[in-house]
Design a protein around this motif. Structure first.
Motif, PDB file in Angstrom:
ATOM      1  N   LYS A   1       0.816  -1.212   0.000  1.00  0.00           N
ATOM      2  CA  LYS A   1       0.000   0.000   0.000  1.00  0.00           C
ATOM      3  C   LYS A   1       0.852   1.267   0.000  1.00  0.00           C
ATOM      4  O   LYS A   1       0.401   2.311  -0.440  1.00  0.00           O
ATOM      5  CB  LYS A   1      -0.917   0.013   1.227  1.00  0.00           C
ATOM      6  CG  LYS A   1      -1.996  -1.048   1.176  1.00  0.00           C
ATOM      7  CD  LYS A   1      -3.073  -0.731   2.200  1.00  0.00           C
ATOM      8  CE  LYS A   1      -3.533  -1.983   2.886  1.00  0.00           C
ATOM      9  NZ  LYS A   1      -4.313  -1.707   4.080  1.00  0.00           N
TER      10      LYS A   1
ATOM     11  N   GLY B   1     -17.636   2.835  14.442  1.00  0.00           N
ATOM     12  CA  GLY B   1     -16.453   3.025  15.291  1.00  0.00           C
ATOM     13  C   GLY B   1     -15.261   2.298  14.741  1.00  0.00           C
ATOM     14  O   GLY B   1     -15.263   1.849  13.595  1.00  0.00           O
TER      15      GLY B   1
ATOM     16  N   GLY C   1     -11.057   1.843  11.526  1.00  0.00           N
ATOM     17  CA  GLY C   1     -12.300   1.197  11.132  1.00  0.00           C
ATOM     18  C   GLY C   1     -12.930   1.949   9.965  1.00  0.00           C
ATOM     19  O   GLY C   1     -12.274   2.773   9.321  1.00  0.00           O
TER      20      GLY C   1
ATOM     21  N   ASN D   1     -21.228  -0.566  19.917  1.00  0.00           N
ATOM     22  CA  ASN D   1     -20.030  -0.295  19.087  1.00  0.00           C
ATOM     23  C   ASN D   1     -20.193   1.015  18.316  1.00  0.00           C
ATOM     24  O   ASN D   1     -19.841   1.118  17.133  1.00  0.00           O
ATOM     25  CB  ASN D   1     -19.750  -1.437  18.096  1.00  0.00           C
ATOM     26  CG  ASN D   1     -19.494  -2.759  18.785  1.00  0.00           C
ATOM     27  OD1 ASN D   1     -20.317  -3.673  18.706  1.00  0.00           O
ATOM     28  ND2 ASN D   1     -18.385  -2.859  19.494  1.00  0.00           N
TER      29      ASN D   1
END
Ligand SMILES: Nc1ncnc2c1ncn2[C@@H]1O[C@H](COP(=O)(O)OP(=O)(O)OP(=O)(O)O)[C@@H](O)[C@H]1O
Ligand SMILES: O=C(O)[C@H](O)CO
Ligand SMILES: [Mg+2]
Length: 415
Positions: free
Chosen positions: A45, A321, A353, A384
């Motif tokens: 990446k 989250g 996330g 969450n």
């Protein structure tokens, strides 16, 4: 005097800057010497950024090069270097094509030549030439099953290595007798070089037997034909390779500790391999904070407690989250009411996330500030939904994509 929150954000920012690929590649190449030609191969990446920094450092010394990065991760042309994008996390046709090109430009080299191999996370999906008997369809199917199985990255890559001609040291074998000089940005806890991007230029420590056991353990369905391929071993020794880790979460922790000391905090790195459930890490850290605040022990104030790693979240709720936001919010519950205590948790890639936040920063007033807005911290943790809780009280950390990716930094400051 700066506030304790400002100190925490400053320290985190400095630590992440220290592992930006550009800075790290240029300083690693400053002292390197090359006898013959240099051929650049960059995968992962961060491949484009690493390659463009290498070009800046070495200029025309680089004869040819191939960059293989994830879709939308290249930032334009680099003079004299071919740039390709391919599928991630599941490899695709472009992965194979671009890798074939990398193998072409590194064929028939002499022992004086150097393959400058720039490695970053994501490389496993982006760099692949399959062993005979395995098709791209097989690999895509096995990759998807592994990614959803709960197997960790070391296990996943042990299987991938045994299906591949280039992983598990295979690439370094193929370019012999040329030398491989490898610069690695680590996204694997413990910096296991044979696991990062599946170690194309590192002796493999995993065996066929282990790969077959992992397939069994996670119930991965594979054909008899693929099973036979898995039984072939990878190279266990290589004599043409030199490897340098140029960035890792350990380095992030070291820089964070040093910067904290420069601001007058006594710093301790508690671990650089934190890998438990995010909310448990937050609760545990808060308990340490209470001990320090009450007894000035085990660390004496003013102190900085530094952790690195990658926690996990078993998402059960329907909120929004990430693991860093969840760690921070659960820590906030435990440090409620404490003075001069700040806990921060941040993903070094700037994305925590599926959110636009990098993490969270909380203190002894976080719970109270939520209550003032009529928000109950437990509800948000249970669902969450840490993003919406932290956003409402301005306790999110938002950086945007940083350009690096070396796991997460957790920092607690108490004064
Ligand atoms: N609502 C949520 N609350 C907490 N964590 C969540 C939530 N939704 C997803 N996650 C976690 O976010 C993780 C993915 O986050 P992220 O994209 O930062 O991963 P990553 O490991 O940094 O990826 P990469 O290796 O590609 O950089 C998932 O593993 C999941 O556990
Ligand atoms: O590419 C991979 O295998 C993972 O990102 C770990 O390096
Ligand atoms: Mg991330």
């Amino acid at each position: 005097m700066s506030s304790i929150r400002e100190d925490a954000l400053y320290i985190a920012n400095e630590a992440i800057n220290a592992v930006l690929p550009e800075n790290a590649v240029i300083s690693a190449l400053r002292s390197a010497e090359f006898e013959g030609g240099v051929i650049l191969i960059a995968i992962g990446k961060a491949a484009w950024r690493m390659a463009s920094a290498a070009k800046e450092a070495l200029g025309d010394k680089i004869m040819k090069g191939v960059v293989i990065t994830k879709y939308h991760h290249s930032l334009g042309e680099i003079e004299g270097i071919e740039v390709y994008e391919a599928g991630h996390p599941v490899p695709d046709e472009n992965t194979l094509k671009a890798t074939e090109r990398a193998l072409e430009v590194t064929r028939n080299l002499s022992e004086k030549d150097t393959v400058l191999f720039l490695v970053s996370g994501g490389g496993s999906a982006l760099f692949e030439s399959l062993r005979e008997g395995v098709t791209l369809g097989d690999l895509a199917n096995i990759t998807k099953q592994l990614l959803n199985s709960g197997a960790n990255i070391v296990e996943i890559n042990a299987v991938r290595k045994h299906l591949s001609r280039v992983k598990g040291g295979g690439f370094a074998s193929l370019v012999q007798p040329a030398r491989v000089f490898s610069l690695v940005l680590s996204d694997v806890l413990g910096d296991r070089l044979d696991s990062i991007a599946s170690g194309p230029a590192y002796p493999d420590s995993s065996t066929s037997e282990e790969a077959l056991n992992i397939v069994r353990k996670y119930g991965i369905s594979i054909s008899e034909r693929v099973k036979e391929v898995l039984a072939l071993e990878t190279p266990k020794a290589l004599n043409n390779v030199e490897t340098k880790i140029i960035g890792s979460v350990s380095k992030v922790c070291e820089v964070a500790a040093r910067k904290a000391e420069s601001l007058g905090y006594r710093a301790k790195i508690l671990t650089s391999t934190l890998d438990c459930e995010a909310r448990e890490a937050g609760t545990f850290l808060a308990a340490i904070a209470r001990e320090i605040c009450e007894f000035n022990s085990p660390f004496e104030k003013p102190c900085a407690v530094v952790l690195g790693g990658e926690t996990v979240v078993h998402v059960k709720g329907s909120g929004k989250g990430g693991r860093n936001q969840e760690l921070a919010l659960s820590a906030a519950r435990g440090i409620k009411g404490l003075d001069n205590t700040v806990i921060l948790s941040v993903g070094t890639d700037g994305t925590d996330g599926p959110t636009d936040a990098a993490g969270g920063i909380v203190d002894g007033t976080t719970v109270e500030r939520l209550m003032e807005k009529g928000m109950n911290i437990d509800d948000f943790l249970d669902n969450n939904d840490t993003y919406h809780a932290l956003r409402a009280i301005d306790d999110l950390i938002i950086t945007g994509p940083t350009g690096t990716n070396v796991n997460d930094l957790i920092l607690m400051l108490i004064r």
